[in-house]
Design an enzyme around this catalytic site. Structure first.
Site, PDB file in Angstrom:
ATOM      1  N   HIS A 212      27.230 -29.612  37.523  1.00 32.08           N
ATOM      2  CA  HIS A 212      26.607 -28.746  36.524  1.00 32.08           C
ATOM      3  C   HIS A 212      26.496 -27.317  37.027  1.00 32.08           C
ATOM      4  CE1 HIS A 212      24.712 -31.991  33.824  1.00 32.08           C
ATOM      5  NE2 HIS A 212      25.947 -31.713  33.524  1.00 32.08           N
ATOM      6  N   GLU A 464      61.299 -31.460  31.362  1.00 28.06           N
ATOM      7  CA  GLU A 464      61.063 -31.160  32.777  1.00 28.06           C
ATOM      8  C   GLU A 464      61.978 -31.973  33.689  1.00 28.06           C
ATOM      9  OE1 GLU A 464      56.902 -31.801  33.613  1.00 28.06           O
ATOM     10  OE2 GLU A 464      56.835 -33.671  32.504  1.00 28.06           O
ATOM     11  N   ASP A 488      58.117 -29.005  37.213  1.00 27.29           N
ATOM     12  CA  ASP A 488      58.911 -30.200  37.523  1.00 27.29           C
ATOM     13  C   ASP A 488      60.396 -29.965  37.309  1.00 27.29           C
ATOM     14  OD1 ASP A 488      57.269 -32.265  38.529  1.00 27.29           O
ATOM     15  OD2 ASP A 488      56.262 -32.323  36.589  1.00 27.29           O
ATOM     16  N   CYS A 535      55.261 -24.230  29.584  1.00 25.27           N
ATOM     17  CA  CYS A 535      53.880 -24.437  30.036  1.00 25.27           C
ATOM     18  C   CYS A 535      53.784 -24.568  31.550  1.00 25.27           C
ATOM     19  CB  CYS A 535      53.261 -25.657  29.352  1.00 25.27           C
ATOM     20  SG  CYS A 535      54.085 -27.188  29.771  1.00 25.27           S
TER      21      CYS A 535
HETATM   22  C1  PEP Z   1      55.261 -28.676  34.735  1.00 23.27           C
HETATM   23  O1  PEP Z   1      55.833 -29.588  35.328  1.00 23.27           O
HETATM   24  O2  PEP Z   1      55.729 -27.523  34.626  1.00 23.27           O
HETATM   25  C2  PEP Z   1      53.950 -28.903  34.112  1.00 23.27           C
HETATM   26  C3  PEP Z   1      53.398 -27.999  33.352  1.00 23.27           C
HETATM   27  O3  PEP Z   1      53.329 -30.069  34.389  1.00 23.27           O
HETATM   28  P1  PEP Z   1      52.559 -30.414  35.761  1.00 23.27           P
HETATM   29  O4  PEP Z   1      52.495 -29.151  36.563  1.00 23.27           O
HETATM   30  O5  PEP Z   1      51.223 -30.912  35.354  1.00 23.27           O
HETATM   31  O6  PEP Z   1      53.435 -31.455  36.336  1.00 23.27           O
HETATM   32 MG    MG Z   2      55.181 -31.612  35.014  1.00 26.52          MG
END
Ligand code: PEP
Ligand code: MG
Length: 607
Positions: A212, A464, A488, A535
């Site tokens: 918290h 990925e 990845d 992402c």
């Molecule tokens: C990635 O592989 O780019 C991704 C966003 O997933 P993570 O980093 O959680 O494997």
């Molecule tokens: Mg990933």
């Protein structure tokens, strides 16, 4: 030379750094040590004639603390973060729990002991119950019970006010860095709300990332370093301390030159954050007016606040595995629903992309949790090639109940916000097909139960694995959106274990093969009018904004702390010039030449 009044007494402590949204990550100030625990009160036997007196002392102490919390609640600013009120409510609830307020009275009567002793016995009994719970969240709530009892104990001992004493203002005009064993949300609030106290940040000996104290630090926008063992022994009252929350480091009485550097870094952070914050409400667009979606990556429901604070257009990646790790019992459907719905509600209709469990490789379940899935005791936790093993979607397809439970929880959360499902680590089309039939089954199960959900929740896939990037059309036909996981994609394209330090120098996001796969995914998705996001970490790297924009990317998802900087960069870029730049980079096959082009783009001044 060390600075301050204790020349020579300098040092460094480490702990868990807590950074909040766009607030500075560095705090500089004079240490103020908060009083240690008051729980070591005197314990003694009483005579029967003193029972009433002791019970009255207990009643009085509980009433005092109740009044204080109510008073604080009345003064909480109307726009204070929801967590602040939630903590006050929680502490009020603990205080009113008969186990805490009635039982000690009975102990005084039955065992003829003083009020402090009775309270201590009961505290330990209640905490033992909490600590036996097989759930990290509930286990850590025993800390809240201790904080509340500590307050009651202070009231018992002093017979009056228990709020922390206001620290003296440092004579040299420095701000304050609080150093405490633990800091209860109510104390933190009390100090933060007093205009005469200028708190820059705090350091505690207890607490971790999900405590918290950490949540409060984030919502109050204060940098903090938690879990710093012996902080109160190492730091003396009035020491000049530098808290570097990004590095999880506390510097005590730093050398003059180091201090100057920290001050310079802090100034730069404050200035750039003031400028960046002005961009929060501006829509992300390029110089030539093309709208871009800037989304945030989060790992815990509480992180949604950082995303909102940064003005993100939604959550582009909610890494749900953190709800499953470091615990012996896996979260059930309701617990997961609460977590996903919390984010969906917080984002108020903005999209929330929830990734299905990406467990495996470097993110493992506890031995007990694995056993609950039917994995035999003693089975190796780490396979010989974990990154290539039973991970992410492969794991979920291998444990249908685990997968279905999560899908139902995600679907239910779609009834309170805009939710999308994202599937990690796809390599085969049949994995998409199996996933879609699991989603259909989860929907059926909810329908039978008459549970609420949005029947149109889109299912997208992470690109990925190179195999998926190279056979996109079949994926595009079956999915509603794509998100490129560059972290990845680099690992699997270059055959570099991203967790292996000995090959880290070969992990190269500018390798031509990686860039070709990213560009191809954006191009193929774009032609099919399918939304494509990036992402992975690359989305938040300012050096790469122009390149990704030029490849045609219109959705970036990154750590909340990067959102405003990327927005600022986008305002300076035109899609046409970026497309030309990306074409040049993609034509280059020499990594050195690519690097030079990127450096040149990054160095171009803001227009
Ligand atoms: C990635 O592989 O780019 C991704 C966003 O997933 P993570 O980093 O959680 O494997
Ligand atoms: Mg990933």
């Amino acid at each position: 030379m060390a600075t301050g009044d204790r020349p020579g007494v300098s040092g460094e402590l480490t702990g868990v750094g807590i950074v909040s949204g766009t607030s500075p990550t560095i705090a500089i100030g004079r240490a103020h040590l908060l009083a240690p625990s008051e729980l070591e009160a005197r314990h003694y036997a009483i005579e029967r004639k003193d029972v009433l007196h002791e019970v009255a002392r207990l009643n009085n102490a509980f009433s005092l603390v109740r009044a204080e919390i109510d008073e604080l609640a009345r003064h909480v600013a109307a726009d204070a973060p929801g967590e602040v009120r939630a903590f006050l409510d929680l502490h009020r609830m603990i205080l009113d729990d008969p186990l805490l307020c009635d039982e000690p009275r009975d102990l005084v009567r039955s065992r003829l002991i003083n009020a402090e002793w009775a309270l201590t016995i009961q505290l330990e009994a209640v905490c033992k119950q909490f600590e036996a719970i097989d759930d990290e969240y509930f286990r850590s709530r025993s800390q809240d019970v201790r904080q509340v009892v500590e307050r009651v104990m202070k009231a018992l001992l002093s017979g009056s006010n228990t709020t922390v004493a206001l620290p003296p203002k440092p004579a040299d005009g420095e701000r304050l860095v609080l150093i405490a064993r633990d800091l209860s949300p109510t104390d933190m609030l009390h100090l933060k709300e007093r205009a005469e106290v200028d708190v820059a940040g705090f350091v505690t000996e207890l607490g971790g990332r999900t405590s918290h104290t950490a949540i409060m630090a984030r919502s109050l926008g204060l940098p903090a370093v938690l879990g710093v063992a012996s902080a109160r022994e190492a730091v003396a009252e009035g020491d000049l301390v530098v808290l570097d929350a990004e590095a999880g480091r506390v510097r005590i009485q730093p050398e003059t030159a180091d201090l100057a550097q920290y001050r310079q870094r802090l100034r730069a952070q404050v200035e750039s954050r003031i400028a960046l914050r002005k961009l929060k409400s501006r829509l992300p667009r390029t110089k030539d007016g093309i709208a871009i979606d800037l989304m945030a990556n989060i790992e815990l429901p509480e992180d949604a606040r950082d995303a909102l604070d940064a003005g993100a257009d939604g959550i582009g990646l909610f890494r749900t595995e953190f709800l499953f790790m470091n615990r012996d019992q896996l979260p059930d459907e309701d617990e997961q629903y609460e977590a996903y719905a919390k984010v969906a509600r917080a984002m108020k209709g903005k999209p929330v992309v929830i990734r299905t469990l990406d467990i495996g490789a470097d993110k493992v379940l506890s031995e007990k949790a694995r056993r609950s899935l039917g994995i035999a005791a003693g089975a190796p936790t780490v396979e010989s090639n974990p990154a290539l093993g039973l991970r992410a979607i492969r794991y979920c397809l291998a444990y249908p109940e685990l997968f279905l439970t999560q899908l139902r929880a995600i679907l239910r959360a779609s009834s309170v916000g805009t939710v999308r499902i994202l599937v990690p680590m796809l390599a085969h089309v049949h994995e998409v097909e199996q996933t879609l039939s699991f989603v259909a089954r989860a929907r059926e199960q909810l329908k039978e139960r008459k549970a609420k959900y949005d029947a149109r929740v889109p299912v997208g896939g992470m690109i990925e694995v190179p195999a998926a990037a190279l056979s996109l059309p079949a994926f595009v036909r079956r999915l509603k959106f794509l998100s490129i996981g560059t972290n990845d994609l680099i690992q699997y394209t270059l055959a570099i274990d991203r967790a292996d330090a000995s090959v880290a120098h070969l992990y190269d996001h500018l390798h031509p093969a990686v860039l070709q796969l990213i560009a191809r995914t954006i191009r193929v998705g774009g032609r099919a009018r399918m939304p494509v996001a990036v992402c992975g970490e690359m989305a938040g790297e300012l050096d790469l904004t122009e390149l990704l924009l030029g490849m045609g990317l219109r959705q970036f998802s990154m750590h909340p702390a990067q959102v405003l900087s990327v927005k600022e960069r986008l305002f300076t870029l035109s899609t046409k010039a970026a497309a030309k730049f990306a074409a040049r980079v993609l034509r280059a096959d020499d990594p050195l030449q690519i690097r030079k082009l990127i450096e040149k783009s990054a160095a171009r001044p803001a227009l």
